[in-house]
Design an enzyme around this catalytic site. Structure first.
Site, PDB file in Angstrom:
ATOM      1  N   HIS A  86       0.843  -1.202   0.000  1.00 57.13           N
ATOM      2  CA  HIS A  86       0.000   0.000   0.000  1.00 57.13           C
ATOM      3  C   HIS A  86       0.878   1.252   0.000  1.00 57.13           C
ATOM      4  CE1 HIS A  86      -3.563   2.413   1.563  1.00 57.13           C
ATOM      5  NE2 HIS A  86      -2.541   3.212   1.850  1.00 57.13           N
ATOM      6  N   GLU A  87       1.820   1.307   0.929  1.00 58.73           N
ATOM      7  CA  GLU A  87       2.671   2.488   1.034  1.00 58.73           C
ATOM      8  C   GLU A  87       3.662   2.570  -0.128  1.00 58.73           C
ATOM      9  OE1 GLU A  87       1.763   4.648   2.968  1.00 58.73           O
ATOM     10  OE2 GLU A  87       0.499   3.494   4.321  1.00 58.73           O
TER      11      GLU A  87
END
Length: 268
Positions: A58-59
């Site tokens: 996600h990051e």
């Protein structure tokens, strides 16, 4: 001066991430083969490590999109190494998300990447950077549920099916919560570039409290019921129905007694 060697090291996959992937693979194999003496512990380790992997991805998606958008400082910050400890710190990146999973099966957004927005030109680029993270969770959910919506569950051990269903729940909740247009969440980041300067300045002071407000509202029974009804509706559309998600949560909480219904299905 930035050299090719330093750029390569900035993007080398972290041993920390590789270790987490290894735990996910080994415990996933243990769940699949019923190798572990405690199926619940294997499910706990498999789902937790897979959840942390998804947080890293996600990051990373935010960071990679920002890099291509013009923020060349991303690499030096370690965001491209997939090391979860680079995304803020261990408490926010790992501990709190896992605690929320244990408490209520909610996919809490974890760490954060700090993007130098002044380096990026174009509102669409800013919106895409914010959207990249929750879109990754949505893709992860699609992968987890693929055996369900492809009707390819023949031969999949029941407990492994439970684990995938519960992991899919976490990904769907993470994607939905992140896409809420609430200050501090990615959904607000998508629309923020299109708001006036005056509105952005007014909203800025409350951004750090946006996530807390969302989870406070989720503790209202009526809101919680409506939220999870929507989540289960999405999962049902992806083919995840019946006892798969509740049994996944039941096995994940290995310190509790396994529900007889789940045990019966697992023994079939």
């Amino acid at each position: 001066m930035t050299t090719a060697t330093s750029r390569h090291s900035d993007r080398r996959i972290s041993p920390v991430f590789l270790g987490i992937v290894a735990v996910m693979a080994v415990t996933g194999w243990a769940v699949w083969t019923d190798f572990s003496a405690s199926a619940g512990l294997a499910v706990f380790l498999f789902v937790t490590s897979a959840w942390i992997v998804s947080l890293c991805l996600h990051e990373y998606a935010h960071a990679r999109t920002a890099l291509h958008g013009g923020d060349i400082s991303i690499g030096a910050k370690g965001y491209l190494t997939l090391n979860p400890l680079k995304y803020t710190h261990a408490l926010l990146s790992i501990v709190l998300p896992v605690v929320f999973v244990i408490m209520g099966g909610i996919g809490l957004p974890g760490g954060a990447v700090f993007i130098e927005r002044g380096r990026i030109r174009g509102r669409w680029k800013h919106s895409l950077i914010s959207a990249a993270g929750p879109l990754t969770n949505a893709l992860f959910a699609a992968v987890c549920t693929a055996p369900f919506w492809l009707d390819a569950l023949d031969g999949v051990p029941p407990v492994f099916r439970f684990a995938l269903a519960f992991l899919a729940l976490l990904q769907v909740t993470a994607a939905i919560l992140n896409f809420l247009p609430v200050p501090g969440l990615d959904g607000y980041g998508v629309i923020e570039p299109w708001l006036s300067y005056r509105i952005r300045r007014q909203v800025e002071p409350i951004a750090p409290f946006g996530m807390l407000a969302v989870f406070g509202i989720l503790f209202i029974p009526e809101v919680n019921d409506a939220f999870f009804d929507a989540i289960h509706g999405i999962l049902s559309g992806l083919g995840v129905t019946g006892n798969d998600v509740p049994c996944g949560l039941n096995y994940y909480r290995f310190w509790e007694d396994t529900h007889p219904v789940c045990q019966s299905i697992a023994n079939q």
